[in-house]
Design a protein around this motif. Structure first.
Motif, mmCIF file in Angstrom:
data_model
loop_
_atom_site.group_PDB
_atom_site.id
_atom_site.type_symbol
_atom_site.label_atom_id
_atom_site.label_comp_id
_atom_site.label_asym_id
_atom_site.label_seq_id
_atom_site.Cartn_x
_atom_site.Cartn_y
_atom_site.Cartn_z
ATOM 1 N N LEU A 111 0.676 -1.046 -0.148
ATOM 2 C CA LEU A 111 -0.033 0.161 0.087
ATOM 3 C C LEU A 111 0.847 1.142 -0.212
ATOM 4 O O LEU A 111 0.380 2.320 -0.217
ATOM 5 C CB LEU A 111 -0.895 0.022 1.238
ATOM 6 C CG LEU A 111 -1.778 -1.218 1.190
ATOM 7 C CD1 LEU A 111 -3.047 -0.947 2.582
ATOM 8 C CD2 LEU A 111 -2.815 -0.916 -0.094
ATOM 9 N N ALA A 161 -11.679 4.523 2.652
ATOM 10 C CA ALA A 161 -10.451 3.441 2.460
ATOM 11 C C ALA A 161 -10.517 3.151 0.970
ATOM 12 O O ALA A 161 -9.576 2.976 0.253
ATOM 13 C CB ALA A 161 -10.851 2.239 3.231
ATOM 14 N N ARG A 162 -11.971 2.966 0.283
ATOM 15 C CA ARG A 162 -11.977 2.624 -1.111
ATOM 16 C C ARG A 162 -11.310 3.756 -1.925
ATOM 17 O O ARG A 162 -10.715 3.465 -2.938
ATOM 18 C CB ARG A 162 -13.345 2.761 -1.404
ATOM 19 C CG ARG A 162 -13.811 2.363 -2.745
ATOM 20 C CD ARG A 162 -13.341 0.914 -3.157
ATOM 21 N NE ARG A 162 -12.703 0.701 -4.299
ATOM 22 C CZ ARG A 162 -12.513 -0.537 -4.866
ATOM 23 N NH1 ARG A 162 -13.116 -1.569 -4.491
ATOM 24 N NH2 ARG A 162 -11.582 -0.721 -5.652
ATOM 25 N N GLN A 164 -9.144 5.732 -1.126
ATOM 26 C CA GLN A 164 -7.456 5.508 -0.950
ATOM 27 C C GLN A 164 -6.879 4.566 -1.702
ATOM 28 O O GLN A 164 -6.043 4.808 -2.378
ATOM 29 C CB GLN A 164 -7.218 5.689 0.570
ATOM 30 C CG GLN A 164 -5.514 5.573 0.801
ATOM 31 C CD GLN A 164 -4.814 6.779 0.398
ATOM 32 O OE1 GLN A 164 -5.661 7.953 0.094
ATOM 33 N NE2 GLN A 164 -3.511 6.858 -0.159
ATOM 34 N N TYR A 165 -7.651 3.582 -1.780
ATOM 35 C CA TYR A 165 -7.109 2.318 -2.627
ATOM 36 C C TYR A 165 -7.158 2.849 -4.043
ATOM 37 O O TYR A 165 -6.153 2.456 -4.760
ATOM 38 C CB TYR A 165 -8.220 1.215 -2.322
ATOM 39 C CG TYR A 165 -7.666 -0.212 -3.125
ATOM 40 C CD1 TYR A 165 -6.623 -1.091 -2.461
ATOM 41 C CD2 TYR A 165 -8.291 -0.556 -4.329
ATOM 42 C CE1 TYR A 165 -6.395 -2.197 -3.321
ATOM 43 C CE2 TYR A 165 -7.871 -1.764 -5.151
ATOM 44 C CZ TYR A 165 -6.980 -2.422 -4.438
ATOM 45 O OH TYR A 165 -6.744 -3.547 -4.931
ATOM 46 N N ASP A 166 -8.093 3.156 -4.459
ATOM 47 C CA ASP A 166 -8.244 3.513 -5.732
ATOM 48 C C ASP A 166 -7.199 4.591 -6.184
ATOM 49 O O ASP A 166 -6.442 4.516 -7.211
ATOM 50 C CB ASP A 166 -9.559 4.116 -6.102
ATOM 51 C CG ASP A 166 -10.768 3.156 -5.926
ATOM 52 O OD1 ASP A 166 -10.376 2.066 -6.219
ATOM 53 O OD2 ASP A 166 -11.993 3.477 -6.246
ATOM 54 N N THR A 178 -6.400 -7.325 -2.967
ATOM 55 C CA THR A 178 -7.781 -6.844 -3.446
ATOM 56 C C THR A 178 -8.065 -5.672 -2.347
ATOM 57 O O THR A 178 -7.537 -5.550 -1.360
ATOM 58 C CB THR A 178 -8.626 -7.918 -3.353
ATOM 59 O OG1 THR A 178 -8.764 -8.302 -1.944
ATOM 60 C CG2 THR A 178 -8.591 -8.921 -4.203
ATOM 61 N N PHE A 179 -9.197 -4.974 -2.893
ATOM 62 C CA PHE A 179 -9.506 -4.151 -1.882
ATOM 63 C C PHE A 179 -10.096 -4.549 -0.527
ATOM 64 O O PHE A 179 -9.640 -4.122 0.588
ATOM 65 C CB PHE A 179 -10.788 -3.292 -2.699
ATOM 66 C CG PHE A 179 -11.455 -2.436 -1.460
ATOM 67 C CD1 PHE A 179 -10.589 -1.157 -0.995
ATOM 68 C CD2 PHE A 179 -12.523 -2.499 -0.989
ATOM 69 C CE1 PHE A 179 -11.528 -0.448 0.114
ATOM 70 C CE2 PHE A 179 -13.144 -1.586 -0.082
ATOM 71 C CZ PHE A 179 -12.636 -0.658 0.386
ATOM 72 N N ALA A 182 -7.024 -5.274 1.390
ATOM 73 C CA ALA A 182 -6.490 -4.043 1.887
ATOM 74 C C ALA A 182 -7.248 -3.071 2.683
ATOM 75 O O ALA A 182 -6.631 -2.356 3.638
ATOM 76 C CB ALA A 182 -6.090 -3.375 0.592
ATOM 77 N N ARG A 183 -8.466 -3.478 2.898
ATOM 78 C CA ARG A 183 -9.409 -2.452 3.609
ATOM 79 C C ARG A 183 -9.295 -2.214 5.066
ATOM 80 O O ARG A 183 -9.190 -0.993 5.638
ATOM 81 C CB ARG A 183 -11.038 -2.873 3.241
ATOM 82 C CG ARG A 183 -12.063 -2.083 4.057
ATOM 83 C CD ARG A 183 -13.362 -2.655 3.911
ATOM 84 N NE ARG A 183 -13.610 -3.972 4.222
ATOM 85 C CZ ARG A 183 -13.554 -4.344 5.605
ATOM 86 N NH1 ARG A 183 -13.596 -3.485 6.445
ATOM 87 N NH2 ARG A 183 -13.505 -5.605 5.943
ATOM 88 N N LEU A 186 -6.133 -0.200 5.488
ATOM 89 C CA LEU A 186 -6.317 1.299 5.102
ATOM 90 C C LEU A 186 -7.190 2.139 6.177
ATOM 91 O O LEU A 186 -6.919 3.152 6.663
ATOM 92 C CB LEU A 186 -6.959 1.429 3.715
ATOM 93 C CG LEU A 186 -6.237 0.875 2.591
ATOM 94 C CD1 LEU A 186 -6.810 0.825 1.134
ATOM 95 C CD2 LEU A 186 -4.988 1.945 2.340
#
Length: 251
Positions: A111, A161-162, A164-166, A178-179, A182-183, A186
């Motif tokens: 991340l 979190a979504r 930031q992942y994107d 995967t999200f 990672a969620r 994050l």
């Protein structure tokens, strides 16, 4: 957003109000934290391996003016912080399996840098050998686990979190996480500051109980910075530039 600064200055937690003494009576010790001794040989080994790691990194990637005395202080700071965190984890019944630490290692590396390899390369450039990066990562994993114990609901939203992942994917491309994998990380990373406020009093009390003491050859313990700092007449009297490796995003 701010992520934990796992290798910024080779130390993780920067808190205030943590007391300690400036010397140790334990022969051969670099520091004493409660009943646990941090041997001079342990610090020397990490620092020696760190310089070897730097020598293998292309010059343009290595930290400029890497100073041995400063690296010794940062290494000792990290080892002391780890002992304090482990003491508090033991008191609260918080445990981490090797799988927990490995999962944290991968999530943090991916991340932040897009891959474990990129993370370890940056660590080497700052003077931390691959063999020793796990010490730093365990410190971060322990802090996160303690945060879950005392502030389990202090988390960023799933939507944040979504987003930031994107954003990370847009910067580095597809990730090996995967999200959904990672969620949880994050949500904790994004709430680092809020969780730290709740954790600070516990770590303050833990350090008070453990009576941190530093061999004056290495410097002295600064209770405001929660770190080993240089002191006149020690082997670490010259300030050095901060490590080139800063593991914060957008800070």
């Amino acid at each position: 957003m701010k992520f934990p600064r796992l290798l910024a200055g080779l130390g993780l937690v920067v808190l205030t109000g943590i007391a300690g003494t400036a010397c140790t009576t334990h022969a051969g010790a670099a520091a004493q934290v409660g009943s646990s001794t941090i041997e001079t040989s342990t610090v020397r080994g990490i620092v020696d391996r760190g310089f070897e790691a730097v020598s293998a990194v292309p010059a343009q990637q290595a930290a400029q003016s890497l100073d041995r005395a400063e690296l010794q202080r940062r290494t000792l700071t990290t080892l002391v912080q780890l002992q304090v965190l482990e003491s508090e984890a033991d008191r609260l019944g918080v445990t981490l399996s090797s799988q927990d630490v490995d999962a944290y290692y991968q999530a943090y590396a991916v991340l932040q840098f897009g891959s474990v390899e990129a993370f370890e390369t940056r660590a080497a450039a700052a003077g931390f050998a691959k063999k020793d990066v796990g010490v730093i990562v365990r410190t971060g994993a322990l802090e996160s686990a303690l945060g879950d114990k005392i502030a389990p609901t202090t988390l960023a939203s799933v939507a944040d979190a979504r987003a930031q992942y994107d954003s990370i994917v847009a910067q580095v491309g597809d990730l090996p996480l995967t999200f959904e994998a990672a969620r949880p990380y994050l949500q904790r990373f994004l709430a680092t500051d809020q969780r730290a406020v709740k954790l600070r009093p516990l770590l303050t009390a833990a350090a008070d109980r453990e009576h941190v003491s530093i061999n004056p050859r290495f410097g002295s313990w600064d209770d405001q910075q929660f770190a080993v700092v240089s002191a006149p007449g020690t082997i670490a009297t010259t300030a050095a530039p901060e490590s080139a490796l800063d593991l914060t995003l957008g800070s």
